[in-house]
Design a protein around this motif. Sequence first.
Motif, short mmCIF file in Angstrom:
data_model
loop_
_atom_site.label_atom_id
_atom_site.label_comp_id
_atom_site.label_asym_id
_atom_site.label_seq_id
_atom_site.Cartn_x
_atom_site.Cartn_y
_atom_site.Cartn_z
N LEU A 1 3.83 -1.36 -12.76
CA LEU A 1 4.69 -0.56 -11.89
C LEU A 1 4.48 0.94 -12.02
CD1 LEU A 1 7.90 -2.69 -12.39
CD2 LEU A 1 6.72 -2.35 -10.21
N ASN A 2 4.19 1.42 -13.21
CA ASN A 2 3.99 2.86 -13.44
C ASN A 2 5.10 3.71 -12.86
OD1 ASN A 2 1.51 2.63 -14.84
ND2 ASN A 2 0.42 2.36 -12.90
N GLY A 3 6.32 3.20 -12.86
CA GLY A 3 7.45 3.99 -12.39
C GLY A 3 7.84 3.72 -10.94
N ASP A 4 7.05 2.96 -10.18
CA ASP A 4 7.48 2.60 -8.83
C ASP A 4 8.66 1.63 -8.92
OD1 ASP A 4 6.09 4.09 -6.97
OD2 ASP A 4 4.32 2.79 -7.03
N ASP A 5 9.48 1.58 -7.84
CA ASP A 5 10.74 0.86 -7.90
C ASP A 5 10.56 -0.67 -7.93
OD1 ASP A 5 13.91 1.50 -7.11
OD2 ASP A 5 13.20 -0.52 -6.64
N GLN A 6 10.98 -1.25 -9.05
CA GLN A 6 10.78 -2.68 -9.26
C GLN A 6 11.43 -3.53 -8.16
OE1 GLN A 6 11.75 -4.26 -13.26
NE2 GLN A 6 12.98 -5.77 -12.17
N ASP A 7 12.66 -3.18 -7.78
CA ASP A 7 13.38 -4.01 -6.79
C ASP A 7 12.73 -3.94 -5.42
OD1 ASP A 7 15.08 -4.82 -8.72
OD2 ASP A 7 16.63 -3.34 -8.24
N GLN A 8 12.27 -2.75 -5.06
CA GLN A 8 11.61 -2.62 -3.75
C GLN A 8 10.30 -3.40 -3.71
OE1 GLN A 8 11.11 1.39 -2.38
NE2 GLN A 8 13.27 1.87 -2.68
N VAL A 9 9.54 -3.28 -4.78
CA VAL A 9 8.26 -4.00 -4.83
C VAL A 9 8.53 -5.50 -4.78
CG1 VAL A 9 6.18 -4.47 -6.19
CG2 VAL A 9 7.10 -2.14 -6.09
N LEU A 10 9.54 -5.91 -5.52
CA LEU A 10 9.90 -7.33 -5.57
C LEU A 10 10.29 -7.84 -4.18
CD1 LEU A 10 10.28 -9.57 -7.69
CD2 LEU A 10 12.62 -8.79 -8.00
N SER B 1 0.81 -1.23 0.00
CA SER B 1 0.00 0.00 0.00
C SER B 1 0.84 1.28 0.00
CB SER B 1 -0.99 0.00 1.17
OG SER B 1 -0.27 -0.16 2.36
N ARG B 2 2.11 1.19 0.44
CA ARG B 2 2.92 2.41 0.44
C ARG B 2 3.43 2.79 -0.94
NH1 ARG B 2 8.68 0.52 1.15
NH2 ARG B 2 8.43 -1.67 1.71
N PHE B 3 3.28 1.91 -1.91
CA PHE B 3 3.68 2.28 -3.29
C PHE B 3 2.44 2.84 -3.98
CE2 PHE B 3 6.42 -1.18 -1.95
CZ PHE B 3 7.68 -0.69 -2.25
N SER B 4 2.49 4.14 -4.28
CA SER B 4 1.24 4.79 -4.68
C SER B 4 0.88 4.61 -6.14
CB SER B 4 1.33 6.28 -4.35
OG SER B 4 2.46 6.81 -5.02
N ARG B 5 1.86 4.25 -6.96
CA ARG B 5 1.54 4.24 -8.40
C ARG B 5 1.13 2.88 -8.95
NH1 ARG B 5 6.89 7.08 -10.35
NH2 ARG B 5 7.18 8.17 -8.40
N LEU B 6 1.25 1.88 -8.16
CA LEU B 6 1.00 0.53 -8.68
C LEU B 6 -0.46 0.32 -9.08
CD1 LEU B 6 2.88 -1.60 -5.99
CD2 LEU B 6 3.76 -0.72 -8.16
N GLU B 7 -0.67 -0.46 -10.15
CA GLU B 7 -2.02 -0.93 -10.47
C GLU B 7 -1.97 -2.45 -10.37
OE1 GLU B 7 -3.73 0.53 -14.29
OE2 GLU B 7 -2.10 1.99 -14.08
N ASP C 1 -2.81 -15.62 -12.57
CA ASP C 1 -1.75 -14.83 -11.96
C ASP C 1 -2.29 -13.48 -11.50
OD1 ASP C 1 -1.75 -13.08 -14.31
OD2 ASP C 1 -0.62 -14.68 -15.33
N ILE C 2 -1.44 -12.75 -10.81
CA ILE C 2 -1.77 -11.37 -10.43
C ILE C 2 -0.73 -10.47 -11.09
CG2 ILE C 2 -1.84 -9.72 -8.50
CD1 ILE C 2 -3.00 -12.02 -6.79
N GLU C 3 -1.25 -9.46 -11.76
CA GLU C 3 -0.38 -8.61 -12.56
C GLU C 3 -0.25 -7.25 -11.87
OE1 GLU C 3 -1.17 -8.56 -17.05
OE2 GLU C 3 -1.84 -6.61 -16.34
N ILE C 4 1.00 -6.82 -11.69
CA ILE C 4 1.22 -5.53 -11.04
C ILE C 4 1.91 -4.59 -12.01
CG2 ILE C 4 2.39 -4.37 -9.12
CD1 ILE C 4 2.26 -7.11 -7.65
#
Length: 401
Positions: A57-66, A39-45, A52-55
Motif C-alpha cells: 500500500l505504501n500509504g495509499d488508502d486501504q479501504d478504497q483499494v479494497l 491505476s489512480r492509486f499512485s503509490r501501490l506496488e 496470490d497477488i500482493e499489493i
Amino acid sequence: MKRLIYDYLVVRFGEIALKGKNKKSFVIKLENDIRHKLSRFSRLEIRRHFDDIEIRLNGDDQDQVLSVLRRIFGIQNISPAIKVENTVDAMCEGALRIVNEENGIRTFKIEARRKNKQFSVHSDELNRRLGASVLKNCPEVRVDVHHPDLTLRVEVGYRETRIYGHEYDGAGGLPVGSSGKVLLLLSGGIDSPVAGYLLARRGATIEAIHFQSPPYTSDRAKQKVVDLSRRLQSFGGTVRLHLVPFTKTQLAIRDAVPEDYRITIMRRMMFRIAEKQAAATGSLALATGESLGQVASQTLESMNTINSVTNLPVLRPLVTMDKLEIARLAKSIDTYDISIRPYEDCCTIFLPRAPRTRPDPIHAGRFERALPVDKLVEDAAHHIETLTFDGSQEDIFSNLL
Ligand code: ATP
Ligand code: MG
C-alpha cells in the motif's frame, strides 16, 4: 487520523487455481485487470506470485483499494497483511500489533501454516506459542477456536512470514476476457443487463447489441442502453454497444405477418442480425435475458422456433431464475434504477393483443417467405452504429463499418 496497521493487501484467486496449465495466463489477465482498475492509486506496488497477488500500500488508502478490488472478477478473497521476519519473536510481535490495533476484538484464534517446511517450529507449536504470547500481553482478549472475532493467519514463507487480518470476500468468477466474447442482446429492461453481468462474471467479454426503432423509440430509450452498457463496463473490461436500426424490419413484419406471429418473427430477425454481427466482432455465442416461461415469447416452443435461425449457442444465464431474484440482483449491481426508467421498447410498438405462446418453426418460415429477409438483415447490419465504453472519461464513439 486512522492508524495504518497493514502494509499489504493479498489477493487470492479462487477458481483460477484449478486451471492447470492455463493458470499462468489467467493470473496475468487478473493482474492486468487489477493494475488497470487501481491505476489512480499512485503509490501501490503490485507483485504477482504463484499463489496470490500482493499489493503493497505504501500509504495509499486501504479501504478504497479494497473496495475497488472487491468488484474485480476472478478474485476469491482479499486479506490485509503485514510481513515480519522468520523468527517466532517477530511473529509474536506482529500478532500482538494486529490484535492491539484492530478495534473491538474480544476473541481470536491463530492459524499458522508453514509453506516453508524447513522452518523448524511446526504449525501446532506456532499456534500455541503465538496464542500464549497474545494472551499474556492482552488480558482483555481470549481464544475462541470456533467463532473468533479475528482469525490471525500466519503463513511462514521462505524469506519472510505474512500475518493476515480479516478476510474479505471478492466477487468470485473468472477474470474478464478469459472466456472469449459473447454478443448480448441488450434491451432497456431489467433482465438482459443482469444476464450480461453474470456472463462477465464468468470471464466473458461483453459485446452488446440493441435494436431501436426510431422514431417510434426515442433518444431516452437509447440513453438507457448507453447507461446500462457503462454500468456493465464498470464490472468488465471494455464493452462495445452496437445499435441496430430496426424500424424498416419491424414495419415490414407488421405489413406481412399475422399479428400472433409478429413477436416470434421479430425475434428471429434479431437473432439473424445478431449472428451476423457476432461474426463481425469475433463473438462465439449470443446471450439473452430470457427466463423460462416468463412471457409468451419465452416458452420452450418459442425458444425453439426463435433459436432455429442461428447455429450459434444462445446463452440464457437467467433461464431458471424468478423475476424477484433477477430484480434483486439488478439492484445489487445498480442496473435496476436505470432499467425501470420509462421508455418505449421497440418490441412494444407493434405489440399484438395475443402473441402465440407455442409458435411453430414451419409456420414461422412460411410467413417469412413474404419478407425480404436477407435484404433486411444485410441492410440493418450495414447501418449499425457502434459505441465503445472503456471506462475512460471520454468514451470512444465510432462507426464499426
Ligand atoms: P428484458 O428485461 O431483458 O428486456 P424481457 O423480460 O422484457 O427482458 P423480452 O421482451 O421477451 O423479455 O425480451 C427477451 C430478450 O430479448 C431480452 O432479455 C433481450 O435479451 C432481448 N431483447 C428484447 N428486446 C431487445 C432490444 N430492443 N434490443 C436487444 N435485445 C432485445
Ligand atoms: Mg424487455
